[in-house]
Design an enzyme around this catalytic site. Structure first.
Site: not given
Length: 226
Positions: A19, A21
């Site tokens: 991922d 953020d």
């Protein structure tokens, strides 16, 4: 490795899926500035709303609210443009740049709920390498916690999602990784409160390294074990 080591540290993987953020970079302050402004314009309780927007595509976040007269697609575009314009305070997670640079370029991908232009902007602001492979909001029809994104990320790397280690930081992404059949490592660098999880946790990439085997499988190794 010890038989007691948690999954994520006890077996080699064909690929890593990250991922973005909260996992390899911290964009919380910038994102919350933009989303707070948007929530206030909609008459929402900002403090109640903000915890619900992390980890999901903007269009999915807005659609879940079922606000009368609000077009989720249009509003998500406006939010994205505001986020692209505001990358103040976007910084890398400690150790992330060095760890990513240590990986074979064809053995990792970013799988993010952010649109492509925003992902590129934040990676640049954080000084992180742009990966050879990326899955963004535009690539899926249903966002996290649906596993579609992680399955697609594995496919683009030419491996099975069950042979991947997913690095995530929020519940929606963790659930997506689990549903894809991958193992999950939870990055806690941006967490203010302890997350209850059955997965191994990682406060900083400075704490780990990777060993690459002759068949190009990757094993996460705690630096204390080196």
């Amino acid at each position: 490795m010890s038989q007691t080591m948690p999954r994520g540290f006890d077996k080699p993987y064909a690929a890593f899926l990250f991922d973005m953020d909260g996992t390899i970079l911290n964009s919380i302050r910038a994102a919350e500035r933009v989303w707070s402004d948007w929530a206030r314009r909609q008459g929402l309780d900002v403090a109640d709303f903000l915890p619900k927007m992390h980890g999901s595509r903007g269009i999915d976040t807005i659609a879940r609210l079922n606000l009368p007269g609000v077009d989720p697609e249009h509003e998500a575009r406006l939010v994205t443009e505001a986020e692209i314009a505001d990358v103040s305070d976007v910084v890398p997670i400690p150790g992330a740049a060095a760890f990513l640079s240590s990986l074979p370029p064809d053995r990792w991908a970013i799988v993010t709920s952010s649109p492509l232009r925003l992902a590129h902007r934040r990676l640049e602001a954080a000084g992180l390498p742009r990966p050879r492979f990326m899955v963004t909001a535009e690539d899926v029809t249903v966002g996290k916690p649906n596993p579609q994104c992680y399955i697609l990320g594995a496919e683009r790397l030419g491996v099975s999602s069950e042979d991947c280690l997913v690095f995530e930081d929020v519940a929606a992404g963790i659930a997506a990784g689990e549903a894809a059949g991958a193992d999950v490592m939870v990055v806690t660098a941006t967490h203010h409160q302890k997350m209850e999880t059955r997965h191994p946790t990682l406060p900083s990439y400075d704490e780990i390294s990777v060993r690459i085997s002759d068949d190009r499988k990757m094993l996460v190794v705690p630096n204390a074990a080196l």
